[in-house]
Design a protein around this motif. Structure first.
Motif, PDB file in Angstrom:
ATOM      1  N   GLN A 177       0.822  -1.208   0.000  1.00 26.62           N
ATOM      2  CA  GLN A 177       0.000   0.000   0.000  1.00 26.62           C
ATOM      3  C   GLN A 177       0.859   1.263   0.000  1.00 26.62           C
ATOM      4  O   GLN A 177       0.550   2.251  -0.673  1.00 26.62           O
ATOM      5  CB  GLN A 177      -0.928  -0.014   1.208  1.00 26.62           C
ATOM      6  N   LEU A 178       1.957   1.207   0.742  1.00 27.46           N
ATOM      7  CA  LEU A 178       2.806   2.385   0.908  1.00 27.46           C
ATOM      8  C   LEU A 178       3.620   2.710  -0.343  1.00 27.46           C
ATOM      9  O   LEU A 178       3.809   3.887  -0.683  1.00 27.46           O
ATOM     10  CB  LEU A 178       3.740   2.163   2.101  1.00 27.46           C
ATOM     11  N   PHE A 179       4.080   1.667  -1.066  1.00 31.02           N
ATOM     12  CA  PHE A 179       5.049   1.899  -2.138  1.00 31.02           C
ATOM     13  C   PHE A 179       4.519   1.643  -3.547  1.00 31.02           C
ATOM     14  O   PHE A 179       5.268   1.796  -4.510  1.00 31.02           O
ATOM     15  CB  PHE A 179       6.309   1.057  -1.884  1.00 31.02           C
ATOM     16  N   THR A 180       3.257   1.267  -3.674  1.00 34.45           N
ATOM     17  CA  THR A 180       2.685   1.145  -5.016  1.00 34.45           C
ATOM     18  C   THR A 180       2.752   2.502  -5.725  1.00 34.45           C
ATOM     19  O   THR A 180       2.303   3.517  -5.182  1.00 34.45           O
ATOM     20  CB  THR A 180       1.225   0.659  -4.934  1.00 34.45           C
ATOM     21  N   GLY A 181       3.354   2.508  -6.881  1.00 36.90           N
ATOM     22  CA  GLY A 181       3.497   3.752  -7.639  1.00 36.90           C
ATOM     23  C   GLY A 181       4.648   4.623  -7.194  1.00 36.90           C
ATOM     24  O   GLY A 181       4.871   5.690  -7.778  1.00 36.90           O
ATOM     25  N   LYS A 182       5.399   4.193  -6.187  1.00 34.43           N
ATOM     26  CA  LYS A 182       6.493   5.014  -5.661  1.00 34.43           C
ATOM     27  C   LYS A 182       7.864   4.373  -5.843  1.00 34.43           C
ATOM     28  O   LYS A 182       8.864   4.929  -5.414  1.00 34.43           O
ATOM     29  CB  LYS A 182       6.271   5.309  -4.175  1.00 34.43           C
ATOM     30  N   THR A 183       7.914   3.176  -6.452  1.00 36.11           N
ATOM     31  CA  THR A 183       9.199   2.526  -6.684  1.00 36.11           C
ATOM     32  C   THR A 183       9.114   1.642  -7.916  1.00 36.11           C
ATOM     33  O   THR A 183       8.040   1.128  -8.271  1.00 36.11           O
ATOM     34  CB  THR A 183       9.630   1.684  -5.462  1.00 36.11           C
TER      35      THR A 183
END
Length: 340
Positions: free
Chosen positions: A84-90
């Motif tokens: 949830q935290l890193f979807t789309g951010k890495t």
């Protein structure tokens, strides 16, 4: 590359953090700031607690990374929070699993990444398997860019790796050997085991960072050196400067006469031979080679502890447990050279 390590100062990860910075990676460590002595010069520390997802989301909101590595995810809940935290951010998320997740006992002595995952003896391993399954489902269903890495028994200067030992006070084993007190080796000491120095693991791991071909894949990273447990304890004794006095006790007996949970990692991992085929990591990272034999690695560990006497603490409860176990077994200790 811009890389985030969640943790990054632990037994395995501190060596990886150091090498990553040396290789020119822009490294960020997200942790509680409790082991600052293991933060390499050049790394940037973001203070926070990944166990508080809302707080972590707020602190990391403005960041994006090429790679995120969570060194301290142990349960599916931890992994779900990361998704949830890193979807789309890495572009790549690396989960640190465990080679203890492989089938116990395995049907073939040589372990590859295709060896089934099944461990009915150790909850820690079953949790890691569940984490892997969750990540692969996220990759299949939504393209979450997960890579799975399985270390085996990896150690560094802050560890005295053994089987029945004190995790919190590792110097206890060396102290016991130097005092001539008997130590326990499970079985007859002839099963094979693989110990990997964290500086060797780091060479393979850093080579995986940013590799798109590893997305959706699992890979283990270990040494090619396999020793039996008698040889391992002999090397510890040589590094300590004193031949160990040993009692060989069956794993079943150890499990029956130690407190609940004490032998979970033994019966669920270390009691069976583990020899690894490292063809996959060598194919992915051609320069990878494990070059620190255990005899050298354990010598470094003993010397490091001697240089940090404040950490040479003794676990008296563990020592009493070992004494009681040997007394119940009723067999006299012998010099390890009798067996090696």
């Amino acid at each position: 590359m811009k890389v985030l390590f969640i943790g990054g100062t632990g037994l395995i990860s501190e060596a990886v953090s150091k090498l990553a910075v040396e290789r020119g990676i822009e490294l960020y460590l997200f942790n509680r700031g409790q082991r600052d002595e293991f933060v390499p010069e050049g790394a940037k520390v973001i203070q926070g607690d990944i166990r508080h997802p809302q707080e972590a989301a707020e602190v990391l909101d403005s960041y994006e990374f090429d790679v995120v590595v969570d060194w301290i995810a142990f349960t599916p809940e931890h992994v779900q929070n990361d998704i949830q935290l890193f979807t789309g951010k890495t572009k790549q998320y690396i989960f640190i699993s465990s080679a203890s997740a492989y089938q116990k006992p395995q049907q073939n002595y040589l372990i590859t990444e295709e060896t089934p995952l099944a461990n009915p003896y150790w909850q820690y391993s079953r949790d890691k398997i569940a984490c892997e399954q969750l990540l692969l489902k996220a990759y299949t269903n939504s393209g979450f860019p997960a890579t799975i890495v399985r270390p085996s028994h990896t150690y560094g200067v802050t560890a005295i790796p053994a089987a029945l030992t004190s995790w919190a006070h590792p110097w206890s084993l060396v102290d016991r050997i130097r005092k001539g007190l008997p130590v326990v080796i499970h079985g007859d000491g002839t099963s094979l085991w693989t110990l990997t120095h964290n500086t060797d693991f780091a060479k393979g791991f850093v080579g995986l960072l940013g590799q798109p071909g590893t997305i959706g894949e699992a890979v283990h990273i270990t040494s090619d050196e396999s020793l039996n447990w008698n040889q391992i304890y002999a090397a510890i004794g040589k590094a300590a400067g004193h031949e160990p006095q040993v009692v060989h006790i069956s794993t079943d007996f150890i499990t029956a006469f130690t407190p609940p949970g004490t032998a979970d990692g033994l019966i669920g991992d270390q009691a069976v031979s583990s020899v690894f085929d490292n063809s996959k990591i060598k194919r992915l990272v051609p320069e990878f080679a494990a070059t620190v034999p255990f005899a050298e690695g354990i010598k470094r560990s003993v010397e490091w502890f001697e240089q940090h006497p404040e950490l040479c603490t003794i676990d008296t409860e563990w020592g009493t447990m070992v004494d009681n176990l040997i007394a119940k077994h009723g067999v006299e200790a012998k010099p390890l050279s009798f067996y090696v």
